[in-house]
Motif scaffolding. Sequence first.
Motif, short mmCIF file in Angstrom:
data_model
loop_
_atom_site.label_atom_id
_atom_site.label_comp_id
_atom_site.label_asym_id
_atom_site.label_seq_id
_atom_site.Cartn_x
_atom_site.Cartn_y
_atom_site.Cartn_z
N ASN A 62 0.86 -1.18 0.00
CA ASN A 62 0.00 0.00 0.00
C ASN A 62 0.89 1.23 0.00
OD1 ASN A 62 -1.73 2.17 0.68
ND2 ASN A 62 -3.12 0.81 1.80
N ASP A 63 0.82 2.04 -1.05
CA ASP A 63 1.70 3.21 -1.17
C ASP A 63 1.42 4.27 -0.11
OD1 ASP A 63 3.24 2.26 -3.22
OD2 ASP A 63 2.05 3.20 -4.81
N GLU A 64 0.28 4.17 0.57
CA GLU A 64 -0.05 5.15 1.61
C GLU A 64 0.41 4.70 2.99
OE1 GLU A 64 -4.07 6.46 1.48
OE2 GLU A 64 -3.83 7.37 -0.49
N HIS A 65 1.11 3.57 3.05
CA HIS A 65 1.62 3.05 4.32
C HIS A 65 3.14 2.94 4.29
CE1 HIS A 65 -2.43 0.79 5.14
NE2 HIS A 65 -2.51 2.08 5.40
N ILE A 66 3.76 3.24 5.42
CA ILE A 66 5.17 2.93 5.66
C ILE A 66 5.18 1.77 6.64
CG2 ILE A 66 7.38 3.74 6.56
CD1 ILE A 66 6.61 5.24 4.08
N ILE A 67 5.76 0.66 6.25
CA ILE A 67 5.78 -0.50 7.14
C ILE A 67 7.13 -0.58 7.86
CG2 ILE A 67 4.10 -1.80 5.77
CD1 ILE A 67 6.47 -3.45 4.68
N ALA A 68 7.15 -1.32 8.96
CA ALA A 68 8.39 -1.50 9.71
C ALA A 68 9.42 -2.20 8.84
CB ALA A 68 8.12 -2.31 10.98
N PRO A 69 10.63 -1.64 8.71
CA PRO A 69 11.66 -2.30 7.91
C PRO A 69 12.32 -3.47 8.61
CG PRO A 69 12.49 -0.25 8.81
CD PRO A 69 11.05 -0.32 9.19
N THR A 105 16.51 -6.73 6.88
CA THR A 105 15.96 -5.41 6.59
C THR A 105 15.07 -5.52 5.36
OG1 THR A 105 18.00 -4.37 7.41
CG2 THR A 105 16.49 -2.99 6.14
N ARG A 106 13.85 -4.97 5.47
CA ARG A 106 12.90 -5.01 4.36
C ARG A 106 12.56 -3.58 3.93
NH1 ARG A 106 11.72 -9.36 7.83
NH2 ARG A 106 11.40 -11.34 6.75
N TYR A 107 12.23 -3.43 2.66
CA TYR A 107 11.86 -2.10 2.18
C TYR A 107 10.56 -1.65 2.84
CZ TYR A 107 15.49 -2.43 -1.36
OH TYR A 107 16.71 -2.54 -2.00
N ALA A 108 10.59 -0.45 3.42
CA ALA A 108 9.43 0.08 4.13
C ALA A 108 8.36 0.61 3.18
CB ALA A 108 9.87 1.20 5.08
N LEU A 109 8.74 0.83 1.94
CA LEU A 109 7.81 1.35 0.94
C LEU A 109 8.31 0.96 -0.44
CD1 LEU A 109 8.41 5.20 0.54
CD2 LEU A 109 10.06 3.63 1.55
N SER A 110 7.41 0.98 -1.41
CA SER A 110 7.79 0.74 -2.80
C SER A 110 8.23 2.05 -3.43
CB SER A 110 6.60 0.17 -3.58
OG SER A 110 6.17 -1.06 -3.05
N GLY A 111 9.09 1.96 -4.45
CA GLY A 111 9.50 3.17 -5.13
C GLY A 111 10.82 3.00 -5.86
N LYS A 207 6.86 -5.53 13.94
CA LYS A 207 7.16 -6.71 13.13
C LYS A 207 7.49 -6.26 11.72
CE LYS A 207 5.28 -11.33 12.27
NZ LYS A 207 4.10 -12.20 12.48
N GLY A 208 8.73 -6.50 11.31
CA GLY A 208 9.19 -6.06 10.01
C GLY A 208 8.44 -6.70 8.86
N GLY A 209 8.14 -5.89 7.84
CA GLY A 209 7.49 -6.41 6.64
C GLY A 209 5.99 -6.45 6.72
N GLU A 210 5.42 -6.22 7.90
CA GLU A 210 3.98 -6.32 8.06
C GLU A 210 3.35 -5.14 8.78
OE1 GLU A 210 3.48 -11.20 8.08
OE2 GLU A 210 3.04 -10.07 9.89
N GLN A 211 3.96 -4.73 9.87
CA GLN A 211 3.31 -3.72 10.72
C GLN A 211 3.44 -2.32 10.13
OE1 GLN A 211 4.10 -4.29 14.80
NE2 GLN A 211 3.12 -2.42 15.48
N ILE A 212 2.34 -1.58 10.15
CA ILE A 212 2.32 -0.21 9.65
C ILE A 212 2.84 0.72 10.74
CG2 ILE A 212 0.87 1.67 8.79
CD1 ILE A 212 -1.13 -0.56 7.90
N VAL A 213 3.91 1.46 10.41
CA VAL A 213 4.47 2.41 11.39
C VAL A 213 4.06 3.84 11.11
CG1 VAL A 213 6.43 0.93 11.97
CG2 VAL A 213 6.67 2.63 10.16
#
Length: 216
Positions: A62-69, A105-111, A207-213
Motif C-alpha cells: 500500500n503506497d499510503e503506508h510505511i511498514i516497519a523495515p 531489513t525489508r523495504y518500508a515502501l515501494s519506489g 514486526k518487520g514487513g507487516e506492521q504499519i508504522v
Amino acid sequence: MFHKEGFKIITIAAIVVVLGILGADKFVDIDWLVKVIQITFLVFFILILQFFRNPKRTTLINDEHIIAPVDGKVVVIEEVEEPEYFKDKRIQVSIFMSPLNVHVTRYALSGLVKYSKYHPGKYLVAWHPKASTENERTTIVVENTVFGEVLYRQIAGAMAKRIVNYAEVGQKVTQGTDAGFIKFGSRVDLYLPLGTKINVKIGDSVKGGEQIVASK
C-alpha cells in the motif's frame, strides 16, 4: 528458513560444533564436563540459527503506508534535522534490534532508489544518540509517489560488524522485499516527511514487513 547472508557462518559453526562435541567426548575424561561442553556447543549453534532466521512475512502493499523495515522496539520518535541528504527537518522513527530479533531489513515502501551510500564508522551501542551519525551505517533514499522521498538508515551497533545493503541507485523496489541484513545487534532509522501520521509509539515492538508504522 535462513537468510542467505548466514549460510557461510552457519556452515562454519556447524563444523566447529561437530568438532567440539566429538573432541570433548574423546579428550575430556570427566563425564559431567563432557556434557557441559557439548551442551554449550549446541546452545551456541542454536543461537546462530536463531539469529539468521528469515521468516516469511505477508506484506499488504500500500503506497499510503510505511511498514516497519525490521523487527524490534521503537526507541525514538521525534522531529530532527537530517544532515546528510535532506538537510532539513524530518520525523525520525528509530527501531532497535537486539541480537534475538530477526535482522533482515525489508523495504518500508515501494519506489525508486534515489540514493544509497555506505559510511564507515564507530561501533557505539545502537541506542546511543550519536549512533546515527558516528557509527558504521548505510543511508538509502526511496522515492514514493505518495510520500515523496523517504530515507532509512541501517546502523551498526556495538556487536554488529557488518551491514549488508542491497539497494542500488535507479533500482525499483517493492515494499516488504529483502533490502539487506545487519549482523549482531543494530538499529534502523526512518526519516519521514513532516505531517506524516505515526502509527506507533515509543516502546512498541514492531514486526518487520507487516506492521504499519506510519501513514498518510
